[in-house]
Scaffold this motif. Structure first.
Motif, short mmCIF file in Angstrom:
data_model
loop_
_atom_site.label_atom_id
_atom_site.label_comp_id
_atom_site.label_asym_id
_atom_site.label_seq_id
_atom_site.Cartn_x
_atom_site.Cartn_y
_atom_site.Cartn_z
N SER A 98 0.84 -1.19 0.00
CA SER A 98 0.00 0.00 0.00
C SER A 98 0.88 1.25 0.00
O SER A 98 2.09 1.17 0.23
N ARG A 99 0.26 2.40 -0.23
CA ARG A 99 0.99 3.66 -0.23
C ARG A 99 1.69 3.88 1.11
O ARG A 99 2.85 4.29 1.16
N THR A 100 1.01 3.60 2.21
CA THR A 100 1.59 3.78 3.54
C THR A 100 2.80 2.87 3.73
O THR A 100 3.83 3.30 4.26
N LEU A 145 5.75 4.26 1.69
CA LEU A 145 6.36 5.43 2.31
C LEU A 145 7.10 5.06 3.60
O LEU A 145 8.11 5.67 3.92
N LYS A 154 6.00 13.29 -6.97
CA LYS A 154 4.81 12.45 -6.96
C LYS A 154 3.70 13.11 -7.74
O LYS A 154 3.65 14.34 -7.87
N ASP A 182 -0.29 12.87 -7.51
CA ASP A 182 -1.46 12.36 -6.79
C ASP A 182 -2.70 12.80 -7.54
O ASP A 182 -2.95 13.99 -7.70
N THR A 224 -9.63 8.72 -6.16
CA THR A 224 -8.96 7.60 -5.50
C THR A 224 -8.93 6.34 -6.35
O THR A 224 -8.25 5.38 -6.01
N ASP A 241 -1.70 6.81 -9.25
CA ASP A 241 -0.80 7.72 -8.55
C ASP A 241 0.63 7.27 -8.84
O ASP A 241 0.89 6.08 -9.05
N LEU A 279 4.79 7.69 -7.62
CA LEU A 279 5.84 8.14 -6.70
C LEU A 279 7.18 7.96 -7.42
O LEU A 279 7.39 6.97 -8.11
N LEU A 336 0.92 3.40 -8.40
CA LEU A 336 -0.10 2.91 -7.47
C LEU A 336 -1.48 3.05 -8.12
O LEU A 336 -1.79 4.10 -8.67
N GLY A 370 -4.36 3.00 -4.50
CA GLY A 370 -3.54 2.98 -3.30
C GLY A 370 -2.63 1.78 -3.15
O GLY A 370 -1.93 1.64 -2.15
N VAL A 389 0.48 -0.70 -4.97
CA VAL A 389 1.52 -0.72 -6.00
C VAL A 389 1.20 -1.81 -7.02
O VAL A 389 1.06 -2.98 -6.68
#
Length: 167
Positions: free
Chosen positions: A110-112, A115, A124, A126, A130, A134, A136, A150, A153, A155
């Motif tokens: 996930s994005r979290t 990161l 990035k 964004d 949703t 996205d 990065l 992503l 949300g 990858v």
């Protein structure tokens, strides 16, 4: 020689896989030339022209060795991921990046999680929606860019690109 030039130069920014192919093509071509020169050298060896036979094979053998050692040096990339080492510099370690890419360690995160694992990115995109893509981007040594795509949300794709390489 024209085939060699065309095979080694690709007219756009390249991805890591393309760079790997560029390293292997000269080895294949030099191997074919060396095998051809070896057959000619054997004919001269049998006809007692041993010095000529040796000299015919030296140059192709030297080129084959040079391209092989260059490819081994460039394609020997394995380095385990070390978060502390990764976060030390603005330009991330190329070997660690290629290892992450080849082992597909980032796919499905996930994005979290991304990161947390890779830290803040350099660039990035964004999307406001949703359900769309996205992106990065992390700067890597040698001018490469690690690009993480992503979708919703998660990858879905990771690429290592050299955006400035045209030849």
């Amino acid at each position: 020689m024209c085939i060699f030039f065309f095979a080694v130069t690709f007219p756009q920014g390249e991805e890591w896989e393309m760079m790997e192919i560029k390293q292997i093509i000269p080895i294949i071509i030099c191997s074919l030339v060396f095998m051809f020169s070896l057959t000619i050298g054997l004919k001269h060896w049998r006809s007692s022209k041993k010095h000529l036979a040796i000299s015919i094979n030296i140059l192709p053998l030297i080129f084959l060795c040079v391209f092989t050692f260059k490819a081994i040096e460039e394609l020997n990339y394995y380095a385990p991921f070390d978060k502390i080492e990764w976060n030390k510099s603005e330009y991330k370690d190329k070997n660690m990046t290629v290892t992450l890419l080849k082992n597909k360690k980032l796919i499905g995160l996930s994005r979290t999680e991304i990161l947390n694992k890779l830290g803040d990115c350099n660039g990035k995109y964004d999307s406001q929606d949703t359900n769309t893509l996205d992106i990065l981007s992390y700067s890597v040594q040698g001018g490469w860019q690690l690009i993480v795509y992503l979708e919703k949300g998660i990858v879905t794709q990771v690429k290592l690109k050299d955006p400035y390489s045209y030849f």
